[in-house]
Design a protein around this motif. Structure first.
Motif, PDB file in Angstrom:
ATOM      1  N   TYR A   1       0.845  -1.183   0.000  1.00  0.00           N
ATOM      2  CA  TYR A   1       0.000   0.000   0.000  1.00  0.00           C
ATOM      3  C   TYR A   1       0.879   1.229   0.000  1.00  0.00           C
ATOM      4  CZ  TYR A   1      -3.520   3.411   1.365  1.00  0.00           C
ATOM      5  OH  TYR A   1      -4.341   4.507   1.411  1.00  0.00           O
ATOM      6  N   LYS A   2       0.787   2.002  -1.079  1.00  0.00           N
ATOM      7  CA  LYS A   2       1.598   3.212  -1.252  1.00  0.00           C
ATOM      8  C   LYS A   2       3.077   2.925  -1.066  1.00  0.00           C
ATOM      9  CE  LYS A   2      -2.023   6.496  -0.001  1.00  0.00           C
ATOM     10  NZ  LYS A   2      -2.444   7.625   0.877  1.00  0.00           N
ATOM     11  N   GLY A   3       3.509   1.781  -1.566  1.00  0.00           N
ATOM     12  CA  GLY A   3       4.920   1.412  -1.493  1.00  0.00           C
ATOM     13  C   GLY A   3       5.306   0.636  -0.258  1.00  0.00           C
ATOM     14  N   PHE A   4       4.561   0.766   0.834  1.00  0.00           N
ATOM     15  CA  PHE A   4       4.874   0.036   2.057  1.00  0.00           C
ATOM     16  C   PHE A   4       4.404  -1.411   1.927  1.00  0.00           C
ATOM     17  CE2 PHE A   4       4.809   4.437   3.446  1.00  0.00           C
ATOM     18  CZ  PHE A   4       5.953   4.499   4.231  1.00  0.00           C
ATOM     19  N   THR A   5       5.229  -2.327   2.343  1.00  0.00           N
ATOM     20  CA  THR A   5       4.933  -3.747   2.211  1.00  0.00           C
ATOM     21  C   THR A   5       4.879  -4.419   3.579  1.00  0.00           C
ATOM     22  OG1 THR A   5       7.246  -4.492   2.068  1.00  0.00           O
ATOM     23  CG2 THR A   5       6.193  -3.774   0.032  1.00  0.00           C
ATOM     24  N   SER A   6       4.022  -5.420   3.692  1.00  0.00           N
ATOM     25  CA  SER A   6       3.990  -6.289   4.865  1.00  0.00           C
ATOM     26  C   SER A   6       3.895  -7.720   4.369  1.00  0.00           C
ATOM     27  CB  SER A   6       2.804  -5.954   5.772  1.00  0.00           C
ATOM     28  OG  SER A   6       1.582  -6.119   5.086  1.00  0.00           O
ATOM     29  N   ASN A   7       4.587  -8.602   5.036  1.00  0.00           N
ATOM     30  CA  ASN A   7       4.677  -9.987   4.595  1.00  0.00           C
ATOM     31  C   ASN A   7       4.552 -10.921   5.795  1.00  0.00           C
ATOM     32  OD1 ASN A   7       5.387 -12.199   2.703  1.00  0.00           O
ATOM     33  ND2 ASN A   7       7.236 -12.321   3.957  1.00  0.00           N
ATOM     34  N   VAL A   8       3.658 -11.899   5.697  1.00  0.00           N
ATOM     35  CA  VAL A   8       3.495 -12.935   6.719  1.00  0.00           C
ATOM     36  C   VAL A   8       3.646 -14.278   6.026  1.00  0.00           C
ATOM     37  CG1 VAL A   8       1.954 -13.947   8.432  1.00  0.00           C
ATOM     38  CG2 VAL A   8       1.918 -11.481   8.039  1.00  0.00           C
ATOM     39  N   ASP A   9       4.416 -15.202   6.626  1.00  0.00           N
ATOM     40  CA  ASP A   9       4.573 -16.500   5.981  1.00  0.00           C
ATOM     41  C   ASP A   9       4.835 -17.605   6.987  1.00  0.00           C
ATOM     42  OD1 ASP A   9       7.215 -16.289   6.742  1.00  0.00           O
ATOM     43  OD2 ASP A   9       8.021 -16.062   4.739  1.00  0.00           O
ATOM     44  N   VAL A  10       4.592 -18.822   6.530  1.00  0.00           N
ATOM     45  CA  VAL A  10       4.930 -20.043   7.263  1.00  0.00           C
ATOM     46  C   VAL A  10       5.854 -20.850   6.364  1.00  0.00           C
ATOM     47  CG1 VAL A  10       4.051 -22.181   8.262  1.00  0.00           C
ATOM     48  CG2 VAL A  10       2.733 -20.066   8.499  1.00  0.00           C
ATOM     49  N   ILE A  11       6.971 -21.327   6.909  1.00  0.00           N
ATOM     50  CA  ILE A  11       7.963 -22.034   6.109  1.00  0.00           C
ATOM     51  C   ILE A  11       8.319 -23.359   6.765  1.00  0.00           C
ATOM     52  CG2 ILE A  11       9.877 -20.843   7.258  1.00  0.00           C
ATOM     53  CD1 ILE A  11      11.352 -20.956   4.529  1.00  0.00           C
TER      54      ILE A  11
END
Length: 237
Positions: free
Chosen positions: A73-83
């Motif tokens: 959103y407007k260049g800002f990123t958020s990332n959630v993951d399971v590995i």
């Protein structure tokens, strides 16, 4: 420790550059899937195994699979993951060892490229990773009928397990190309360094402390090929 600080410094430089650009005002979730490899040496545990010839030392490289969600959103990123990761060394049917882990975490960053077709986002975050180390002896010489009839022999041929859990920090970046007609569809590369906040001793399979247990820390590199897409029910008609 020089490499994590170098990654952090590079990320801050890219972030400063990205803040000077005009990012498109858009918001969309990208459900990500990845396959890759991670590299981690458990020297403390392996040093003990080296003194026991009936066991095989752990391999440093593991294959990984991951599922997650990234939002921009407007260049800002958020990332959630399971590995999840797993390795195998030695002869699978005889003497061998395997290291398995399951991790989860979240990261924040900023897309520093103004183009709508490319994402380049330095990322930083925290997470947790739980490990199981399993060691198999060569039981090929043990008679089948003896195993069948003796509980002591059954216990003697079982693998030995140790577990450990680490709270970790993450530093890395995501690089991807974006499909013009559907910005939720991407294909790219994600690389990160993962480190633990402290050394921790290995425990028994029942999560009990052991006297004189070896300690290790997380100092891991992960590289993955990542694809993303949005479920059909979430897309506009």
């Amino acid at each position: 420790m020089k490499i994590p600080f170098l990654i952090a410094a590079t990320s801050m430089s890219l972030l400063s550059f990205g803040q000077q650009t005009n990012k498109p005002d858009q918001e969309y979730p990208m459900f990500t899937r990845s396959i890759g490899v991670s590299f981690q040496a458990f020297d403390g545990l392996n040093s003990r195994i080296a003194n026991r010839p009936e066991y095989k030392k752990l391999r440093d490289a593991t294959g990984t699979l991951s599922l997650g969600c990234m939002k921009i959103y407007k260049g800002f990123t958020s990332n959630v993951d399971v590995i999840a990761g797993s390795s195998m060394s030695g002869d699978r049917d005889r003497k061998s060892s395997t290291i398995r882990y399951l991790g989860a975490g979240f990261e924040f960053g900023y897309d520093v490229i103004p183009s709508k077709k490319i994402i380049l986002a330095p990322l930083a975050g925290i997470g947790v990773q739980a490990y199981q180390a399993r060691f198999f002896k060569d039981n090929a010489a043990v008679p089948f009928d003896l195993v069948l009839n003796s509980s002591d022999v059954q216990n003697g041929i079982r693998p030995v397990d140790f577990i450990n859990t680490f709270f970790v920090y993450r530093l890395g970046f995501a690089l991807a190309t974006v499909k013009t007609k559907d910005p939720s569809c991407t294909f790219g590369l994600q690389a990160r360094y993962i480190g633990s906040f402290k050394n921790k001793a290995w425990k028994s399979a029942d999560n009990q402390e052991l006297a004189g247990a070896p300690t290790d820390k997380i100092s891991q590199f992960q590289v993955s090929l990542v694809t993303s897409g949005m479920p059909r029910f979430m897309r506009g008609k």
